[in-house]
Every structure is written in C-alpha cells, then in structure tokens.
Motif scaffolding. Structure first.
Motif, short mmCIF file in Angstrom:
data_model
loop_
_atom_site.label_atom_id
_atom_site.label_comp_id
_atom_site.label_asym_id
_atom_site.label_seq_id
_atom_site.Cartn_x
_atom_site.Cartn_y
_atom_site.Cartn_z
N GLU A 1 -2.71 -1.91 -8.50
CA GLU A 1 -2.85 -3.28 -9.02
C GLU A 1 -4.00 -4.04 -8.37
O GLU A 1 -4.66 -4.85 -9.01
CB GLU A 1 -1.54 -4.04 -8.82
CG GLU A 1 -0.35 -3.44 -9.56
CD GLU A 1 0.94 -4.17 -9.28
OE1 GLU A 1 0.88 -5.26 -8.66
OE2 GLU A 1 2.01 -3.66 -9.66
N SER A 2 -4.24 -3.79 -7.09
CA SER A 2 -5.33 -4.43 -6.37
C SER A 2 -5.62 -3.58 -5.12
O SER A 2 -4.83 -2.73 -4.74
CB SER A 2 -4.98 -5.85 -5.95
OG SER A 2 -3.89 -5.84 -5.03
N GLY A 3 -6.79 -3.83 -4.51
CA GLY A 3 -7.07 -3.19 -3.24
C GLY A 3 -7.90 -1.93 -3.34
O GLY A 3 -8.37 -1.52 -4.41
N THR B 1 0.83 -1.20 0.00
CA THR B 1 0.00 0.00 0.00
C THR B 1 0.87 1.25 0.00
O THR B 1 2.05 1.22 0.38
CB THR B 1 -0.93 0.03 1.23
OG1 THR B 1 -0.13 0.01 2.41
CG2 THR B 1 -1.88 -1.15 1.23
N SER C 1 -1.00 -2.38 -3.75
CA SER C 1 -2.11 -3.12 -3.12
C SER C 1 -3.08 -2.21 -2.38
O SER C 1 -3.87 -2.68 -1.58
CB SER C 1 -1.55 -4.18 -2.17
OG SER C 1 -0.73 -3.58 -1.17
N ILE D 1 -9.13 -0.63 -7.29
CA ILE D 1 -8.96 -1.33 -8.57
C ILE D 1 -9.19 -2.82 -8.35
O ILE D 1 -9.04 -3.33 -7.23
CB ILE D 1 -7.55 -1.08 -9.16
CG1 ILE D 1 -7.49 -1.44 -10.64
CG2 ILE D 1 -6.50 -1.81 -8.36
CD1 ILE D 1 -6.21 -1.03 -11.33
N ASP D 2 -9.61 -3.51 -9.41
CA ASP D 2 -9.76 -4.97 -9.40
C ASP D 2 -10.71 -5.40 -8.28
O ASP D 2 -10.42 -6.32 -7.51
CB ASP D 2 -8.40 -5.64 -9.23
CG ASP D 2 -8.46 -7.14 -9.54
OD1 ASP D 2 -9.36 -7.54 -10.29
OD2 ASP D 2 -7.62 -7.89 -9.01
N ALA E 1 -5.18 2.80 -5.63
CA ALA E 1 -4.68 1.44 -5.70
C ALA E 1 -4.28 1.17 -7.15
O ALA E 1 -5.05 1.46 -8.06
CB ALA E 1 -5.75 0.46 -5.25
N GLY F 1 -11.54 -3.63 -5.67
CA GLY F 1 -11.28 -2.95 -4.41
C GLY F 1 -12.23 -1.79 -4.18
O GLY F 1 -12.74 -1.18 -5.13
#
Length: 297
Positions: free
Chosen positions: A90-92, A27, A52, A116-117, A88, A119
C-alpha cells in the motif's frame, strides 16, 4: 508480521507450499530458509510483503555470506515457477531478498521486492561464493539487484565472440555436500566462470540498478581470482525520466571488451572498480583488434 525460521541443519530444505510473514497493517516480517541444500519448488511461495513496506527473506544464507552466525547452504535453487516476494503493498519501500550459497546458486524462479506509492525499490541479491546461474530477472521497482559469484562472464548467448559463452547451464544439485563434492559442479575451478546474458542485464536495468560483483569469490588467484568480463555489446534502453546505475566491482580484474550503449531517454551511469579484494589485475577497456565505446547520452 512475525519471523519464520526453517533450518534442516545437515539436510535439505524444500519449500513446496507457502511460507508467509505478511504485514497486513505494517511492514512485512522476516523469513529465513536454511539447510545444506535449499530448494523452492515450482509450487513454492515465500512472501514477506507488507502494507507499509516489504520485509526480509533469506534463502540459503546472509548478505554476501558475511554473517558467520547464519547457516549457509552449500547449494540453493529457486526453481522455475517459484515465487519469492517482499513487496510494499500500500505504501513504502520494497524489502530485501537474499539468495545465497557456498557452492552453487541457481535462479530460475521469480523474486519481487517492489516499492509502491513513491516508495523506494527493494534489494535482491542472487549470489554464491562459487558458481551462479540465472535465467530470470528479479523485479526491484527501481531498487538494486546484486550479482556476486567468483568469476563472471557477461556475453551474448548464441552469438558471442567468447568461446566460454555456452549459455545457461543445467546443473544437478542433488549430490551437494559439505565438504564440497566437485562432481556436480561446472568446471569453474579450472577457470570456467559463471555466465550471464547481456540481454538479462539489459532487462534488469530497465527495472532498477545492477551491481555485478566478485567480492564474494575466493580471490586466491589460483582457481578464480574474481574477474569480471564483458565480452559482447551491452545495449540498454533506460526509460524516460529514469536514472539507472550499472556497477562493476571486482576482487581482481575488470575486462570491458565490448561497447556499452543506452538508446533510451533516461540516464545510465556506469561505475567500474577493480582490485577491491587486493588483486593485481587492471581495468581493461578493449582487447586486441578492438576499441570499445561508451555511448551514454
């Protein structure tokens, strides 16, 4: 990602370059920018994004000015072209961005706190214990935008039924000081509220939830009590398969003097709460000569 603290103490802090506490594998970090006056210039970038999840950025103070250990600015200006990011990557979930002042907050730049993704969206606060003016809409990616000045008037710039709806203001913050120097402020101590366009609110609701609050106002019933007024129709278009919430949370009175409607395929929820600061004002639905309608299919 680490932590960045910049504090000019009794002076002015100007960010004209880049402050980064990015998380390349985790993060984002924490970035605090404090001073008596805080400015992020058109070339300025403050970035606490992370792979993240987004981190935390505080410009001019803490959430609703509540943390007494934090140096709260008298004036904070996010200038046109400035960017503040806690995404975020890539993820989270998106991160948290606070833009605060004790006297006046001006937001003409861009704030991003997007997940994102799958999140969750992030949180952006643009508030002041005094006067507030915004010309841009933060992007929370389905998260929440908190707006918290003293009194606030929400109206249709250029075509309002309210004579106080004069549009965005151009305020010079260079004379700010502590104790306050009222010469640079709008005439809000004589009852002129902060002003926000219905178009801005409609755009923000397409992107996320909106909380309009006056909990950070003085609430003294003499200068400004913490009143929220919707003077003109608010027409929103919530995207399909989305649910958004618009909350009015007033220290004192809430005046809904115009219609609220959703023409989109998504869902709009409206919450109205008054007298949260011990005020005595009612919740008013309508005004002399006009009934109001909530059309929220």
């Amino acid at each position: 990602a680490g932590t960045i603290l910049v504090d000019a103490l009794e002076g002015e802090t100007v960010v004209s370059g880049t402050l980064e506490a990015k998380g390349t594998e985790r993060t984002g970090g924490n970035i605090d920018v404090f001073g008596e006056t805080v400015v992020v210039s058109p070339s300025g970038l403050v970035d606490a994004s992370g792979a993240s999840g987004g981190g935390r950025i505080r410009l001019g103070g803490s959430f609703q000015g509540r943390d007494t250990a934090v140096h709260h600015a008298q004036a904070t200006h996010l200038q046109a072209g400035a960017r503040v990011q806690a995404d975020a990557l890539e993820s989270g979930a998106g991160g948290e961005i606070i833009v605060w002042s004790e006297q006046i907050t001006l937001v003409d730049g861009y704030a991003f706190a997007r997940g994102i993704d799958g999140g969750m969206g992030g949180f952006v606060e643009t508030s002041s214990r005094g006067f507030f003016n915004v010309t841009t809409v933060p992007e929370t990616g389905g998260g929440t935008w908190l707006i918290d000045p003293e009194d606030i008037l929400i109206c249709n710039f250029g075509a309002s039924s309210d004579p106080n709806c004069t549009g965005s203001v151009d305020v010079d913050i260079t004379n700010v000081g502590s104790p306050p120097d009222s010469s640079f402020l709008p005439d809000n101590d004589n009852g002129i509220p902060s002003i926000l366009s219905v178009t801005t609110i409609a755009q923000a609701l397409q992107n996320g939830n909106v909380i309009i609050s006056t909990a950070g106002g003085n609430g003294d019933g003499v200068t400004q009590a913490g009143v929220i007024t919707l003077a003109d129709d608010l027409d929103v278009n919530i995207p399909s398969a989305s649910t958004r919430t618009l909350s009015f949370s007033a220290d004192d009175e809430v005046k809904i003097q115009a219609d609220i409607s959703n023409t989109g395929l998504g869902v709009l929820n409206v919450n109205i709460n008054a007298n949260l600061g011990g005020g005595i004002g009612p919740i008013e639905l309508g005004k002399a000569g006009r009934n109001v309608a909530f059309d929220l299919p």
